[in-house]
Each structure stands twice: as C-alpha cells, then as structure tokens.
Scaffold this motif. Structure first.
Motif, mmCIF file in Angstrom:
data_model
loop_
_atom_site.group_PDB
_atom_site.id
_atom_site.type_symbol
_atom_site.label_atom_id
_atom_site.label_comp_id
_atom_site.label_asym_id
_atom_site.label_seq_id
_atom_site.Cartn_x
_atom_site.Cartn_y
_atom_site.Cartn_z
ATOM 1 N N LEU A 13 -10.754 1.463 5.710
ATOM 2 C CA LEU A 13 -10.314 0.238 5.049
ATOM 3 C C LEU A 13 -8.818 0.303 4.776
ATOM 4 O O LEU A 13 -8.247 1.366 4.629
ATOM 5 C CB LEU A 13 -11.059 0.064 3.725
ATOM 6 N N ALA A 14 -8.217 -0.842 4.648
ATOM 7 C CA ALA A 14 -6.807 -0.907 4.310
ATOM 8 C C ALA A 14 -6.549 -0.134 3.033
ATOM 9 O O ALA A 14 -7.311 -0.231 2.077
ATOM 10 C CB ALA A 14 -6.387 -2.373 4.121
ATOM 11 N N GLY A 15 -5.499 0.638 3.023
ATOM 12 C CA GLY A 15 -5.143 1.405 1.847
ATOM 13 C C GLY A 15 -5.861 2.734 1.757
ATOM 14 O O GLY A 15 -5.579 3.544 0.900
ATOM 15 N N ASP A 16 -6.837 2.961 2.645
ATOM 16 C CA ASP A 16 -7.559 4.225 2.613
ATOM 17 C C ASP A 16 -7.330 4.974 3.912
ATOM 18 O O ASP A 16 -8.207 5.653 4.422
ATOM 19 C CB ASP A 16 -9.057 3.940 2.404
ATOM 20 N N ASN A 17 -6.150 4.831 4.442
ATOM 21 C CA ASN A 17 -5.828 5.380 5.739
ATOM 22 C C ASN A 17 -5.027 6.651 5.550
ATOM 23 O O ASN A 17 -3.815 6.650 5.728
ATOM 24 C CB ASN A 17 -5.027 4.339 6.534
ATOM 25 N N GLU A 18 -5.692 7.747 5.178
ATOM 26 C CA GLU A 18 -4.984 8.996 4.973
ATOM 27 C C GLU A 18 -4.650 9.604 6.318
ATOM 28 O O GLU A 18 -5.542 9.853 7.141
ATOM 29 C CB GLU A 18 -5.799 9.992 4.151
ATOM 30 N N GLN A 19 -3.380 9.809 6.539
ATOM 31 C CA GLN A 19 -2.925 10.418 7.775
ATOM 32 C C GLN A 19 -2.719 11.901 7.540
ATOM 33 O O GLN A 19 -2.058 12.304 6.587
ATOM 34 C CB GLN A 19 -1.635 9.751 8.254
ATOM 35 N N TYR A 23 1.518 4.402 17.817
ATOM 36 C CA TYR A 23 0.186 4.548 17.246
ATOM 37 C C TYR A 23 -0.849 4.291 18.336
ATOM 38 O O TYR A 23 -0.758 3.309 19.080
ATOM 39 C CB TYR A 23 0.041 3.553 16.089
ATOM 40 N N ASN A 44 -1.436 -1.905 8.864
ATOM 41 C CA ASN A 44 -1.418 -1.028 7.700
ATOM 42 C C ASN A 44 -1.544 0.429 8.063
ATOM 43 O O ASN A 44 -1.676 1.280 7.197
ATOM 44 C CB ASN A 44 -2.523 -1.430 6.725
ATOM 45 N N ARG A 53 -2.286 8.188 -3.600
ATOM 46 C CA ARG A 53 -2.137 6.823 -3.103
ATOM 47 C C ARG A 53 -2.389 5.858 -4.246
ATOM 48 O O ARG A 53 -3.229 6.152 -5.109
ATOM 49 C CB ARG A 53 -3.115 6.558 -1.959
ATOM 50 N N GLU A 82 0.879 -1.169 0.000
ATOM 51 C CA GLU A 82 0.000 0.000 0.000
ATOM 52 C C GLU A 82 0.911 1.212 0.000
ATOM 53 O O GLU A 82 1.584 1.489 0.987
ATOM 54 C CB GLU A 82 -0.895 -0.021 1.232
ATOM 55 N N LEU A 110 -9.545 5.589 10.930
ATOM 56 C CA LEU A 110 -9.008 4.303 10.513
ATOM 57 C C LEU A 110 -10.077 3.562 9.739
ATOM 58 O O LEU A 110 -11.018 3.025 10.289
ATOM 59 C CB LEU A 110 -8.567 3.492 11.725
#
Lengths: 113, 116
Positions: free
Chosen positions: B99-105, B48, A98, A49, A32, B97
């Motif tokens: 879905l995986a891959g959609d975790n914009e920090q 975290y 992740n 992304r 990812e 937090l």
C-alpha cells in the motif's frame, strides 16, 4: 519539482542531550515521509515512517503540514545514535509514483561521550 | 534471510570504458530500484522495475545508462563510455510493493564506481 531539505550537514551533541534533526519538504499533496539511517560501515536502512507513527530506538518524527516539516527528535541522545540520517519523501510531482524516494542531503549526527 | 547484495563492491575503470553493476534483490521482492549517490549528496533515483519491466526510468541521466532485469530478479545497471562524472556509489534497493506509504525499500551495500 519536489524537494527535501536538511539544513544541517553536521550536528554534534553530548550524550544525554536532546537532539533534533531538521527536515523540510516541498510537496503540495499528501506527503509520505521517511527517515533513513546509515551507521558507520553499514547499509542504508529505514528508521521510521510517518504513516506508522511509531517510535524506533527512542526517535520520533511528527509531520507538520503547516510548516511542511518532518523533524526527527530524541530526548536523550546515545553514543550509538552517531550516524548519517537522511529524510526522504516517496512520490512524484503528480501525486503518483509513491515508489520513488527523494532524499535530502543528509545530516551527520555525532554524539559525544 | 539474505539482504540485497551488490557486486562488485568497488569498481575502478578508465574514462570511456563500459561497466556493469549487478544487484541481487531479496527473494520475492517484485520491485527493484537503482539510486546513485554522489559525494556529499543523498541518493538520487535512477530507475524502478516492477517485475521484468522498467516502470520508470526517468532518473537515468542520459542514454549511456541502461538497466535490465530479464527474469524479474537480478538486475544489471550498464554504463557505456564512462565519464569521470559517473563516479559515485550506486545503490540498489528492493521492496514488496504494498500500500502507499508502506513501501519499505531495503538497500544493498552499494557499488563504489571510480572513473579515472
């Protein structure tokens, strides 16, 4: 341990020229990947992304699993693109976690007039 | 709305002193992260939080570093007996937090810590 490598510390191009910022990663699972950007005197912010396959500010990045790369490209660089760019991978060694971002060392892009 | 805020923006201290760095995440973000960025390096993960609990503190370099988030919002990073090698920019980020891959920090502006 997973690693993100940005081989170029500095990259200088002229306005209107194509630009490619390189990023390679070491991870055996499904990566990812993200590109973050930091403009002068601003905070770090997400540029794009890989999962969304979008183009932001004319930038695109394609995940190449065979070459384990996620290079950032723009066909015609603009002066306002001058910034620090970081490639980042989300995930731990076991494939979970992740949330945890591993960043490369960054590439400082300068677009000259 | 307001983004992630961090205070102080700059902190200069002497070797051996104790410091506290504060992070105010975006309202409603349940996940909070601390990173450390040394000169010429990318940010490195420290810890975290999911809610009030530290879900992963594997990035804390040693037991001089500790972080809390008692009410699930504001977090404080605490460093005891500071050393010159602790000098860095400490970044805080927060996210929903998803879905995986959609975790914009979303990152704060950072606190620049200098240990003399």
């Amino acid at each position: 341990a997973q690693r993100v490598t940005q081989p170029e510390k500095l990259l200088s191009v002229f306005k209107g020229a194509p630009v490619e910022l390189k990023c390679n990663y070491s991870y055996s699972g499904s990566p990812e990947l993200f590109w973050y950007v930091q403009y002068s005197r601003q905070r770090l912010q997400l540029l794009l992304r890989h999962i969304s396959r979008e183009s932001i500010k004319g930038f695109t990045a394609d995940l190449n699993k065979g070459e384990t790369s996620f290079h950032l490209k723009k066909p015609f660089a603009q002066e306002e693109d001058s910034a620090m760019y970081y490639c980042a991978h989300a995930g731990g060694d076991s494939g979970g976690s992740n949330y945890k971002l591993t960043f490369g060392k960054g590439t400082l892009l300068t677009v000259n007039p | 709305g307001a983004g992630v805020s961090q205070t102080p923006s700059n902190k200069v201290t002497e070797k051996g002193k104790y410091v506290e760095l504060r992070c105010d995440p975006i309202s409603g973000h349940t996940a909070l992260y601390w990173y450390r960025q040394s000169l010429g390096q990318g940010p490195e993960f420290l810890i975290y939080f999911q809610g009030t609990g530290a879900a992963d503190d594997s990035g804390l370099p040693n037991d001089r570093f500790f972080a809390v988030r008692p009410e699930g919002s504001v977090s404080t990073l605490k460093i005891q007996r500071t050393e010159r090698g602790d000098s860095a920019v400490y970044l805080c980020a927060s996210s929903l937090l998803r879905l995986a891959g959609d975790n914009e920090q979303f990152f704060g502006p950072g606190t620049r810590l200098t240990v003399l």
